[in-house]
Design an enzyme around this catalytic site. Structure first.
Site, PDB file in Angstrom:
ATOM      1  N   ASP A 161       0.731  -1.409   0.246  1.00 23.44           N
ATOM      2  CA  ASP A 161       0.145   0.148  -0.085  1.00 23.44           C
ATOM      3  C   ASP A 161       0.906   1.424  -0.109  1.00 23.44           C
ATOM      4  O   ASP A 161       2.067   1.327   0.426  1.00 23.44           O
ATOM      5  CB  ASP A 161      -0.901   0.151   1.109  1.00 23.44           C
ATOM      6  CG  ASP A 161      -0.253  -0.111   2.673  1.00 23.44           C
ATOM      7  OD1 ASP A 161       0.701  -0.772   2.682  1.00 23.44           O
ATOM      8  OD2 ASP A 161      -0.443   0.541   3.180  1.00 23.44           O
ATOM      9  N   ASP A 180       8.743   4.017  -1.320  1.00 26.16           N
ATOM     10  CA  ASP A 180       8.079   3.421  -0.131  1.00 26.16           C
ATOM     11  C   ASP A 180       6.879   2.780  -0.517  1.00 26.16           C
ATOM     12  O   ASP A 180       5.806   3.564  -0.585  1.00 26.16           O
ATOM     13  CB  ASP A 180       7.911   4.611   0.716  1.00 26.16           C
ATOM     14  CG  ASP A 180       7.186   4.115   2.168  1.00 26.16           C
ATOM     15  OD1 ASP A 180       7.216   2.952   2.327  1.00 26.16           O
ATOM     16  OD2 ASP A 180       6.606   4.956   2.987  1.00 26.16           O
ATOM     17  N   GLU A 187      -0.055  -0.961   5.813  1.00 26.75           N
ATOM     18  CA  GLU A 187       1.267  -0.532   6.605  1.00 26.75           C
ATOM     19  C   GLU A 187       0.844   1.163   6.925  1.00 26.75           C
ATOM     20  O   GLU A 187       1.428   1.675   7.805  1.00 26.75           O
ATOM     21  CB  GLU A 187       2.525  -0.679   6.222  1.00 26.75           C
ATOM     22  CG  GLU A 187       3.779  -0.477   6.914  1.00 26.75           C
ATOM     23  CD  GLU A 187       4.257   0.974   6.973  1.00 26.75           C
ATOM     24  OE1 GLU A 187       5.217   1.375   7.856  1.00 26.75           O
ATOM     25  OE2 GLU A 187       3.823   1.793   6.247  1.00 26.75           O
ATOM     26  N   GLU A 188       0.485   1.764   6.028  1.00 25.39           N
ATOM     27  CA  GLU A 188       0.525   3.074   5.913  1.00 25.39           C
ATOM     28  C   GLU A 188      -0.857   3.724   6.807  1.00 25.39           C
ATOM     29  O   GLU A 188      -1.207   4.926   6.595  1.00 25.39           O
ATOM     30  CB  GLU A 188       0.199   3.730   4.484  1.00 25.39           C
ATOM     31  CG  GLU A 188       1.386   3.266   3.447  1.00 25.39           C
ATOM     32  CD  GLU A 188       2.810   4.168   4.207  1.00 25.39           C
ATOM     33  OE1 GLU A 188       2.785   4.953   4.888  1.00 25.39           O
ATOM     34  OE2 GLU A 188       3.827   4.060   3.294  1.00 25.39           O
ATOM     35  N   ASP A 243      13.249  -5.679   7.413  1.00 21.58           N
ATOM     36  CA  ASP A 243      11.877  -4.977   6.926  1.00 21.58           C
ATOM     37  C   ASP A 243      12.393  -3.680   6.111  1.00 21.58           C
ATOM     38  O   ASP A 243      13.553  -3.142   6.453  1.00 21.58           O
ATOM     39  CB  ASP A 243      10.887  -4.541   7.774  1.00 21.58           C
ATOM     40  CG  ASP A 243       9.590  -4.263   7.440  1.00 21.58           C
ATOM     41  OD1 ASP A 243       9.182  -4.320   6.269  1.00 21.58           O
ATOM     42  OD2 ASP A 243       8.775  -3.604   8.297  1.00 21.58           O
TER      43      ASP A 243
END
Length: 529
Positions: free
Chosen positions: A130, A163, A197-198, A228
């Site tokens: 994401d 990212d 994750e965001e 990670d």
């Protein structure tokens, strides 16, 4: 990591021949793989363009998550992730054929490359699919549209290019290259790909489900190493290249302070409206920051010592202070002189949201602020809550207000109003990975094998948070890094903002690192379990 702002003067380091050597590791087995991939495939323009196009295609699929997302399979905004999964399957057919593949909670992806030796704990790579939104108000500021995936021969442009789709594409490409070379791992390799994750799902739909599954299959401490995303981890500090894997991350807490008072007509106002009281509270919060500390629990301590020992250029005063345990207060003073570096040694406080008032001729009955904290590794959620009660209780007494604490308890007399404290998104600081563990040496040696023996590897503290917060029980060796040289982006990283982009040379460095790290760790055995 911005310690480089402290280059107050320059001097040469101690004689490097007198310093302990950091390890450097190359794969010892299957030399043909190194010859074919490292010396031929990775150096070809065709391969460079292939990986660039893979990332460009991934960027073109707008896998955006928002702060308020509905349930998976209910909120249609999740449906674009089906397209992304299809794209990966089409881009990496060999990976999907040779590795075990599963989806969890519709969009979390799990790849398992089974090793031949089941007694060896797996190596786990993490990534997420994401991305943050690209607000419409910024679209005219982008060099290329945010989901164009434009490739100009030097950069891949667009939201998620850095990212974190770059890490995902690099990991799968490295595995693909090893499969093409008929590499067969002894140690199982796992790739776990989250999709929120965001912040699209406060409870965690992606990484949480992946971590729970892996814990069920492999048990606590079931992974040898977890790697990670993190910062672009090869940076120049003090005239020296440092690789900076994060071995801990700060905790997290949002505090809401609400002021409730009587309303009325603005033509006959009291000394303070609820907004005025709130202004006094904000002033009190900002006048009383958390204490700065530098302890052995903070990876910044180890980083600074490595820099003082190995850096080619550093202020003599800073070098001397770092190497003198009795001068820790001087080092803290250096770090406190920048708002960027002081976040490494204290719990940060940011008043980010203010709300209050509905109409200009009506006294606001309610106003509130949201204050964000990134909690120092030496502190805790409870310490932050206690700090607020100490600050605000005297104000409540002075104003003849009641105060309602974090647990709902109420004290004082609500003569003129009430102050209410609530906490949201509580996360304790992570455990700190021990840099003296031999597995940190495996990572450091592999980094130096890829990026050169002049690179110094030092652990750092991550001030943000990653999906590793769900994985703490799976391994004591958790590292957060994106293995490429930040200097390759000459205009500086643009993560989470306009003109996010990834240098194709940086993407190639990531592929090389993952390719070699898998092989190095495959040949390693822990001396003591």
């Amino acid at each position: 990591m911005v310690i480089r702002h402290y280059e107050l003067g320059k001097t040469h380091s101690s004689n490097p021949e007198t310093l302990p050597k950091q390890p450097i590791f190359y794969p010892n087995e299957r030399a043909d793989i190194s010859v074919i991939n490292s010396q031929t495939v990775f150096r070809s323009k065709n391969f460079r363009d292939v990986i660039a196009r893979r990332l460009a295609g991934a960027v073109q699929i707008p896998t955006v998550t928002y702060d308020e997302m509905g349930l998976v399979r209910v909120d249609p905004r999740w449906d674009v992730f089906y397209d992304f999964s299809k794209y990966l399957r089409e881009s990496f057919p060999n990976v999907y054929e040779k590795l075990e593949f599963a989806t969890l909670n519709e969009h979390a992806l799990l790849y398992t490359w089974k090793g031949s030796d089941s007694t060896l704990k797996p190596l786990l790579f993490m990534a997420h699919s994401d991305v943050v939104p690209a607000p419409e108000s910024t679209l005219d500021r982008w060099t290329y549209p945010p989901f164009s995936g434009h490739y100009d021969g030097e950069y891949i442009w667009g939201r998620g290019s850095e990212d974190d789709k770059s890490n995902l594409i690099a990991i799968l490409t490295a595995i693909d290259c090893l499969l093409n070379a008929n590499f067969k791992p002894r140690r199982t390799v796992i790739v776990a790909v989250g999709f929120d994750e965001e912040g699209g799902a406060p409870g965690g739909y992606g990484a949480r489900s992946l971590a729970a599954h892996l814990l069920d299959v492999y048990g606590e401490d079931g992974m040898e190493i977890i790697l990670d995303e993190g910062i672009a981890s090869i940076e120049e500090h003090f005239g020296t290249e440092f690789a900076l894997p994060a071995t801990a991350e700060k905790g997290y807490l949002d505090v809401c302070v609400t002021v409730d008072t009587q309303g009325g007509h603005s033509s006959t106002p009291p000394d303070h409206t609820s907004i005025g009281y709130l202004a006094n509270i904000i002033q009190e919060i900002e006048k009383n920051p958390f204490q700065s500390r530098l302890t052995s629990k903070n990876p910044t301590t180890v980083y600074l010592k490595k820099a003082a020992l190995y850096a080619k250029e550093m202020s003599p005063a800073l070098r001397k202070a770092i190497l003198d345990p009795s001068a820790v207060n001087e080092v803290i003073k250096y770090l406190n002189s920048s708002h960027e570096t002081r976040t490494l040694i204290r719990t940060s406080t940011a008043v980010d949201v203010v709300r209050g008032g509905e109409k200009v001729n009506a006294l606001p009955e309610t106003a509130y602020i949201l204050v964000n904290h990134r909690i120092a590794v030496e502190e805790s959620v409870q310490i932050v809550k206690d700090h607020y009660l100490r600050l605000i209780s005297p104000l409540a007494k002075k104003w003849n207000f009641a105060i309602r604490g974090f647990e709902g308890e109420e004290t004082g007399n609500a003569g003129l109003g009430t102050l209410t404290l609530t906490a949201h998104s509580e996360l304790e600081p992570s455990p700190t990975t021990n840099p003296d563990d031999e597995r940190f040496g495996w990572l450091a040696g592999a980094i130096r094998g890829v990026f050169g023996e002049d690179v110094i590897v030092a652990p750092v503290l991550l001030t943000g948070n990653t999906d590793t917060k769900f994985y703490w029980r799976l391994s004591s060796q958790i590292y957060r890094m994106s293995p490429w040289r930040a200097s390759l982006d000459t205009r500086g990283t643009m993560m989470h903002t306009v003109d996010e982009r990834m240098p194709v040379q940086g993407l190639l460095e990531m592929v090389k690192f993952y390719h070699e790290f898998i092989r190095v760790v495959d040949e390693k055995r822990r001396s003591v379990d």
